[in-house]
Write a protein that holds these residues in place. Structure first.
Motif, PDB file in Angstrom:
ATOM      1  N   GLY A 217       0.821  -1.208   0.000  1.00  0.00           N
ATOM      2  CA  GLY A 217       0.000   0.000   0.000  1.00  0.00           C
ATOM      3  C   GLY A 217       0.853   1.255   0.000  1.00  0.00           C
ATOM      4  O   GLY A 217       0.569   2.220  -0.719  1.00  0.00           O
ATOM      5  N   ALA A 218       1.948   1.243   0.790  1.00  0.00           N
ATOM      6  CA  ALA A 218       2.835   2.407   0.841  1.00  0.00           C
ATOM      7  C   ALA A 218       3.486   2.653  -0.513  1.00  0.00           C
ATOM      8  O   ALA A 218       3.580   3.801  -0.982  1.00  0.00           O
ATOM      9  N   THR A 219       3.935   1.576  -1.163  1.00  0.00           N
ATOM     10  CA  THR A 219       4.579   1.709  -2.473  1.00  0.00           C
ATOM     11  C   THR A 219       3.614   2.250  -3.516  1.00  0.00           C
ATOM     12  O   THR A 219       3.957   3.154  -4.300  1.00  0.00           O
ATOM     13  N   LEU A 220       2.400   1.712  -3.547  1.00  0.00           N
ATOM     14  CA  LEU A 220       1.404   2.178  -4.511  1.00  0.00           C
ATOM     15  C   LEU A 220       1.026   3.635  -4.263  1.00  0.00           C
ATOM     16  O   LEU A 220       0.882   4.427  -5.202  1.00  0.00           O
ATOM     17  N   LEU A 221       0.846   3.986  -2.998  1.00  0.00           N
ATOM     18  CA  LEU A 221       0.457   5.356  -2.655  1.00  0.00           C
ATOM     19  C   LEU A 221       1.552   6.349  -3.036  1.00  0.00           C
ATOM     20  O   LEU A 221       1.282   7.368  -3.689  1.00  0.00           O
ATOM     21  N   VAL A 222       2.780   6.050  -2.650  1.00  0.00           N
ATOM     22  CA  VAL A 222       3.898   6.942  -2.976  1.00  0.00           C
ATOM     23  C   VAL A 222       4.091   7.035  -4.486  1.00  0.00           C
ATOM     24  O   VAL A 222       4.305   8.120  -5.044  1.00  0.00           O
ATOM     25  N   GLY A 223       3.987   5.899  -5.167  1.00  0.00           N
ATOM     26  CA  GLY A 223       4.153   5.893  -6.621  1.00  0.00           C
ATOM     27  C   GLY A 223       3.091   6.718  -7.320  1.00  0.00           C
ATOM     28  O   GLY A 223       3.385   7.513  -8.225  1.00  0.00           O
ATOM     29  N   GLY A 224       1.829   6.549  -6.930  1.00  0.00           N
ATOM     30  CA  GLY A 224       0.742   7.285  -7.560  1.00  0.00           C
ATOM     31  C   GLY A 224       0.826   8.775  -7.321  1.00  0.00           C
ATOM     32  O   GLY A 224       0.655   9.582  -8.247  1.00  0.00           O
ATOM     33  N   VAL A 225       1.116   9.154  -6.078  1.00  0.00           N
ATOM     34  CA  VAL A 225       1.222  10.583  -5.746  1.00  0.00           C
ATOM     35  C   VAL A 225       2.433  11.209  -6.429  1.00  0.00           C
ATOM     36  O   VAL A 225       2.364  12.328  -6.966  1.00  0.00           O
ATOM     37  N   THR A 226       3.555  10.497  -6.427  1.00  0.00           N
ATOM     38  CA  THR A 226       4.768  11.018  -7.070  1.00  0.00           C
ATOM     39  C   THR A 226       4.546  11.263  -8.552  1.00  0.00           C
ATOM     40  O   THR A 226       4.915  12.314  -9.091  1.00  0.00           O
ATOM     41  N   LEU A 227       3.942  10.299  -9.221  1.00  0.00           N
ATOM     42  CA  LEU A 227       3.683  10.457 -10.655  1.00  0.00           C
ATOM     43  C   LEU A 227       2.746  11.630 -10.922  1.00  0.00           C
ATOM     44  O   LEU A 227       2.936  12.390 -11.879  1.00  0.00           O
ATOM     45  N   LEU A 228       1.748  11.804 -10.065  1.00  0.00           N
ATOM     46  CA  LEU A 228       0.820  12.925 -10.221  1.00  0.00           C
ATOM     47  C   LEU A 228       1.538  14.261 -10.048  1.00  0.00           C
ATOM     48  O   LEU A 228       1.315  15.209 -10.817  1.00  0.00           O
ATOM     49  N   LEU A 229       2.408  14.351  -9.051  1.00  0.00           N
ATOM     50  CA  LEU A 229       3.132  15.592  -8.813  1.00  0.00           C
ATOM     51  C   LEU A 229       4.160  15.867  -9.906  1.00  0.00           C
ATOM     52  O   LEU A 229       4.402  17.022 -10.266  1.00  0.00           O
ATOM     53  N   VAL A 230       4.777  14.812 -10.437  1.00  0.00           N
ATOM     54  CA  VAL A 230       5.699  14.991 -11.558  1.00  0.00           C
ATOM     55  C   VAL A 230       4.951  15.560 -12.758  1.00  0.00           C
ATOM     56  O   VAL A 230       5.449  16.452 -13.460  1.00  0.00           O
TER      57      VAL A 230
END
Length: 534
Positions: A217-230
């Motif tokens: 869950g942590a990996t998916l959350l960080v990945g999704g948010v990071t991609l959105l902010l990028v």
């Protein structure tokens, strides 16, 4: 996918009662020191960036990434830090965050290229995410919500003063013989001092239980948010807002976040407990925090640019011009914090703060390159007063409706959405500014019969306005000044959401106990509406 942790792992620091005031004050000093250096580091480079880019041979695209990289990683990791504080020792986690931040700061000052600097700023951001999320969680483990208001006021004041004063300090360092590398190194001794102070003064009882860490869950959350902010950071610069690249990045981010939500709904120890959003008060506090982040970060980033580019002030002078906002925010945060602790009520100050923030943003939307600076100081004071009344009280409202077992996750979630609003808001406002400035420069130069191509390129891709020919310089300064008002008009529109959210909040007195289980449920309150933890 979860991973079982040994039964001997330290988990929630669950105090039986408030600690002695003297012990609290000593530990609180260490917490504020760490927060101060963390927040200073996020904005201190803004006035030093032109010098850094010249020294390291950077480009305009890399200019934005020096700021964005830190904001991105701090935002993405905030909810993870918050949840970990519910499972492990808050003290050790806070010290770990300080160590990561300090390592990133030292390495950033040693950077020999722009890619290195961007990477080390990202490391700084990981530590900053922990310090932002954990300070309120640690405070919540020591002090009841009723007493927490006065301390939260000082946190808000420190957060805001550091955020807005960073450009001033950076300007002073760059203008001195120290050089830009000390913009990163100046915080290291203070961070080390904070580490030692917390090690000696922070004493929280630690219990043990069997926990499961939600790595998937942590990996998916960080990945999704990071991609959105990028995407927010690159759209409008490297590619168009409406493009196939935008579609691919947004779609991938949505897929990752949807899968993250599915995972979080199934695991026993989710990083972002979805059941918290089933509580109306918590959801409204999260929603209300979005505009606060946009207003605070947007003001810190774009006001320095306005004063330097449009009005021609030096970096140091530009920082001094924001003092009305800094002082009003400090006073608003500390005074409302004390009154909240005395009365146990938060909604009147949230409503007043949201309305004042809306008024300040609306007045600042009238700013152009000829605005009277005296009146602008008044507008900035209103903006600061609004942010000060909202900043930590929204966190306090969210903490008041959860138990001590969820205090880290709740704090991290509100902080996450506030920082997300700031990160996304700064990126979007930056794109609006760039587009409006380019359009104004083209139209003004065309009206004067000056060739447009090179002038627009010079005004849009570099910030060295002084090197431009005098007629072009006047056009560029006017374009930046006139476009700044549009940014605050957008901020005012976002603030309307905050006004609605705080108006819909149900007034709930702050409890006098550390844990919600120890507080008797009052008829008509929402205490019983939060689902029981399994």
């Amino acid at each position: 996918m979860t991973t079982a942790a040994p039964a001997s792992q330290p988990v929630p620091d669950q105090p039986a009662g408030s600690l002695p005031r003297k012990q609290i004050l000593k530990a609180f000093a260490g917490l504020l020191l760490a927060l101060l250096v963390g927040m200073l580091s996020s904005t201190i480079v803004s006035n030093a960036l032109p010098r850094i880019l010249a020294d390291l041979g950077g480009t305009q695209d890399e200019y934005a990434w020096v700021v964005t990289a830190m904001l991105l990683t701090s935002t993405a990791t905030t909810p993870v830090w918050g949840k970990l504080s519910d499972l492990f020792s808050k003290k050790l986690l806070y010290q770990l965050a300080i160590v990561i931040f300090t390592i990133g700061s030292v390495l950033a000052g040693l950077s020999q290229s722009m890619p290195q600097l961007v990477a080390f700023r990202a490391v700084q951001g990981i530590g900053l995410g922990g310090m932002q999320a954990l300070i309120q969680a640690v405070l919540a483990a020591m002090i009841t919500p009723r007493e927490r208001g006065r301390y939260a006021g000082y946190i808000g004041a420190t957060f805001a003063v550091a955020t807005v004063s960073g450009p001033l300090l950076g300007g002073l360092i760059v203008d001195s013989a120290l050089g830009w590398r000390w913009c990163f190194w100046v915080v290291v001794p203070i961070a080390a001092l904070a580490f030692v102070v917390l090690g000696r003064t922070l004493r929280l009882p630690v219990v043990t239980r069997h926990v499961r860490i939600d790595w998937l869950g942590a990996t998916l959350l960080v990945g999704g948010v990071t991609l959105l902010l990028v995407w927010f950071s690159m759209a409008g610069k490297q590619f168009a807002w409406l493009s196939w690249t935008t579609a691919a990045m947004v779609a991938a981010s949505v897929v990752l976040l949807v899968v993250a939500v599915f995972v979080e709904a199934k695991v026993s120890e989710p990083v972002l407990p979805l059941r918290l959003f089933g509580n109306r008060t918590f959801s409204l506090a999260v929603l209300g925090s979005l505009a606060v982040g946009t207003a605070m970060f947007g003001a810190a980033v774009f006001l320095a640019q306005y004063y330097q580019i449009s009005r021609g002030y030096s970096p140091t002078h530009a920082g001094l011009m924001t003092l009305p906002m800094v002082l009003s925010l400090f006073l608003s945060s500390t005074i409302t914090g004390r009154i909240v602790s005395h009365t146990g009520r938060t909604k009147p100050f949230l409503v007043a703060g949201a309305l004042v923030l809306l008024a300040g943003s609306a007045l600042l939307s009238s700013v152009d390159h000829t605005t009277n600076l005296g009146w602008m100081g008044v507008y900035l004071a209103l903006l600061g007063a609004g942010v000060g009344a909202l900043l930590q009280n929204l966190v306090l409202v969210a903490q008041n409706i959860v138990g001590i077992r969820d205090i880290g996750a709740a704090t991290g979630t509100v902080t996450f959405f506030r920082t997300l609003g700031g990160a996304a808001g700064v990126s979007a406002l930056g794109a609006v500014l760039a587009g409006r400035v380019a359009a104004d420069i083209r139209s003004s130069l065309a009206a004067r019969g000056i060739p447009v191509g090179d002038a627009v390129e010079g005004g849009g891709s570099t910030l060295d306005v002084a090197s431009l020919p005098e007629p072009v310089r006047e056009v560029v300064r006017a374009a930046y000044g006139d476009a700044t008002g549009i940014l605050f008009l957008v901020t005012a529109a976002i603030t309307v959401v905050t006004v609605i959210a705080v108006l819909l909040l149900k007034e709930r007195p702050l409890r006098d106990t550390l844990d919600i289980a120890a507080a008797p449920a009052r008829p008509g309150t929402e205490l019983s509406k939060l689902p029981a933890r399994r």
